[in-house]
Design a protein around this motif. Structure first.
Motif, PDB file in Angstrom:
ATOM      1  N   TYR A   1       1.234  -5.206  11.552  1.00 57.66           N
ATOM      2  CA  TYR A   1       2.253  -5.913  10.783  1.00 57.66           C
ATOM      3  C   TYR A   1       2.270  -5.508   9.315  1.00 57.66           C
ATOM      4  N   THR A   2       1.336  -4.702   8.875  1.00 58.16           N
ATOM      5  CA  THR A   2       1.255  -4.302   7.469  1.00 58.16           C
ATOM      6  C   THR A   2       2.460  -3.461   7.074  1.00 58.16           C
TER       7      THR A   2
ATOM      8  N   ASP B   1       0.057 -10.979   7.942  1.00 53.51           N
ATOM      9  CA  ASP B   1      -0.625  -9.693   8.126  1.00 53.51           C
ATOM     10  C   ASP B   1      -1.978  -9.961   8.772  1.00 53.51           C
TER      11      ASP B   1
ATOM     12  N   THR C   1      -5.535  -2.611   7.463  1.00 51.92           N
ATOM     13  CA  THR C   1      -4.202  -2.399   8.016  1.00 51.92           C
ATOM     14  C   THR C   1      -4.091  -2.947   9.439  1.00 51.92           C
TER      15      THR C   1
ATOM     16  N   ARG D   1       5.772  -5.512   6.957  1.00 53.97           N
ATOM     17  CA  ARG D   1       5.859  -6.340   5.751  1.00 53.97           C
ATOM     18  C   ARG D   1       6.190  -5.481   4.529  1.00 53.97           C
TER      19      ARG D   1
END
Length: 549
Positions: free
Chosen positions: A312-313, A289, A309, A316
């Motif tokens: 990629y947050t 992240d 944020t 995931r």
């Protein structure tokens, strides 16, 4: 000698079979004996509309298999006329836009510069939720700053990116994306399937998701199978420790694999099909992240995770959600449906834990920058939708037993069933409220509309079902408010996605059942009450619903 089953056991078995995974009312078989389909022209075999959300297709003929956890399952219970009638919504016939020009992109590479606006739209919106492509690298190749890959798969990927960008970012009904996608298909060949590359995986994955959103769900399901097999064939499911592979390349493999995982499992749940995504032998780690600038071709040391944020947050978080709920989903579609206590235990152990494990900056009530509000909202809608799906068979069983459609053993509903039903009602209620609030206050585009409509329609079926079967319940007024709020939102959505009008018409056809929704009218007439007051109450309620003015 074999003991004859007790009468109570026979009755209990009837309930379990009726709410179970292979019989009525949540699952039905096609009249033709199979689930064959043909989506080449955007329609199913029998000229019936097959939506990519697997929600409107209550008739199993020509739609492909849609199981008990699909949106279509509850529609089989609530729809008073699933096999068709004279109107377009009961017959399921699709409304094809007749006056929308289709943008046809020339099939020569000289015209690739015309794709720039659509590529920008892709990265400005869709990419923020599903970063299956590295933006800087792709843009550099597109602009000839870096050499373009010579393989045809990259050119297919380019046109698919443009099609997805044009479709998801549109703020009104449009067909621009159709021409772009046709250009992508024109560049595909059987020879391409005899190769394996990162670009092919990316292209097939995006094609799958695009086709689902363009109401060709079974076709998308096929493409996803190709994407997954190609990904495993080039080892994206494995962590490679090769000293020649740098951190950037390793991260890209992880991102592609887990985006594919999200799309695949998401579609499996939407269609309620067996969860066949592999787990044994898969050891690809979650992407980090971090912001894109933290990992480049020159990065040698592993960076620290971001404290806010990133693109990629959400990926995931959704991967973690599907991993946490796969055990529950497998039980939901099994022949023996789990008990209320089993579902509650799994909910508390898996979903609640997942929710609490989200990073502080992506928690439920965390404020998001406008860039990430949509993906954050979709995640909130998604887990409520899953809770609605997992508990609704318990609710249906309770309602049906009260109506006398299923024999019961005379026992009072147990404590766990009460909790399960309340969680189902709460998840549906919150879904209606959250989606309606987002649609009222945030930027409206096709991507927000598609996900909002998918989750909202499934949510509103719960109060509709409850109101039809228990119109004198203390919660009836609240159910009516939810129905009204959802219909207003869907009516607004129809200005962006025309098929939203089909969902709206379906709700109208189910909800417009006066005797079931307003039982006091006949009672008031018999007891000498003022029926005009009762009638005005009905009229006031119906006039609040779009289409009844």
């Amino acid at each position: 000698m074999t003991r004859a089953p007790l009468e109570s056991e026979v009755r209990e078995g009837a309930i379990k079979r009726s709410i179970g995974q292979s019989n009525v009312p949540l699952e039905s078989s096609p009249l033709s004996g199979n689930w064959e389909w043909d989506e080449r022209a955007g329609r199913a075999n029998s000229n019936r509309f097959v939506d990519g959300m697997a929600s409107l297709t209550s008739d199993p003929n020509g739609s492909g298999y849609l199981g008990v956890a699909s949106g279509a399952a509850l529609l089989r219970v609530t729809d008073p006329n699933p096999n068709g009638s004279e109107d377009q919504i009961a017959s399921g016939q699709i409304i094809e836009p007749s006056n929308m020009p289709t943008l046809r992109i020339p099939y020569s590479s000289d015209s690739l510069g015309e794709l720039d606006p659509f590529v920008k739209q892709y990265f400005n919106l869709f990419h923020k939720s599903y970063p299956i492509i590295h933006e800087a690298t792709f843009r550099a190749q597109f602009m000839h700053v870096l050499p373009r890959p010579k393989a045809k798969a990259w050119e297919v990927l380019l046109f698919v990116v443009a099609a997805v960008g044009a479709f998801t970012a549109s703020t009104q009904p449009s067909q621009e994306d159709v021409g772009l996608f046709e250009a992508a298909k024109a560049r595909m060949s059987f020879d391409m399937l005899e190769t394996g590359s990162i670009h092919l995986v990316q292209a097939l994955t995006l094609i799958s998701n695009y086709m689902q959103k363009r109401n060709k769900p079974n076709s998308g399901y096929h493409y996803m199978g190709l994407a997954r097999r190609t990904a495993m064939a080039i080892g994206l499911h494995k962590e490679i420790q090769s000293p020649t592979m740098n951190l950037f390349e390793r991260e890209m493999r992880r991102r592609i694999w887990h985006c594919l995982y999200i799309f695949d499992v998401g579609a499996i749940i939407t269609f309620s099909r067996p969860l066949d995504f592999p787990s044994n032998g898969v050891d690809a780690e979650l992407p980090m992240d971090v912001h894109d600038t933290a990992i480049t071709l020159g990065t040698r040391q592993t960076p620290h995770f971001a404290t806010e944020t990133t693109i990629y947050t959400h990926m995931r978080a959704q991967v973690a959600f599907h991993m946490a709920t796969s055990e529950i989903y497998s039980k939901m579609i099994s022949t023996s449906f789990p008990s209320a206590s089993e579902l509650i235990e799994a909910d508390d152990r898996l979903i609640s834990h997942w929710l609490s494990s989200l990073p502080p900056y992506f928690q439920e009530d965390a404020t998001q920058d406008v860039t990430f509000r949509l993906c954050h909202s979709i995640l909130r809608w998604r887990y409520r939708n899953f809770r609605t799906l997992m508990y609704r068979p318990i609710l249906i069983r309770r309602v049906m037993s009260r109506r006398g459609q299923i024999a019961t053993n005379g026992e009072e509903p147990n404590y766990h069933e009460d909790i399960a039903i309340e969680r189902c009602l709460q998840a549906a209620r919150e879904s209606v409220q959250l989606i309606s609030a987002y649609w009222l206050n945030e930027h409206k585009n096709t991507m927000a509309c598609w996900y909002g409509l998918y989750f909202l329609f499934q949510a509103v079926l719960i109060p509709i079902y409850c109101l039809r079967n228990d119109p004198q319940c203390a919660a009836a007024d609240e159910w009516r408010e939810q129905i009204t709020q959802a219909m207003r939102t869907i009516e607004s959505m129809s200005h962006i996605i025309e098929s939203a009008s089909l969902f709206l018409e379906k709700i109208r056809s189910i909800a417009n059942l006066y005797p079931l929704m307003w039982p006091n009218l006949d009672i008031a007439h018999m007891d000498g009450f003022d029926t005009s007051l009762q009638a005005s109450t009905i009229t006031d309620f119906m006039n609040q619903i779009p289409g009844f003015e």
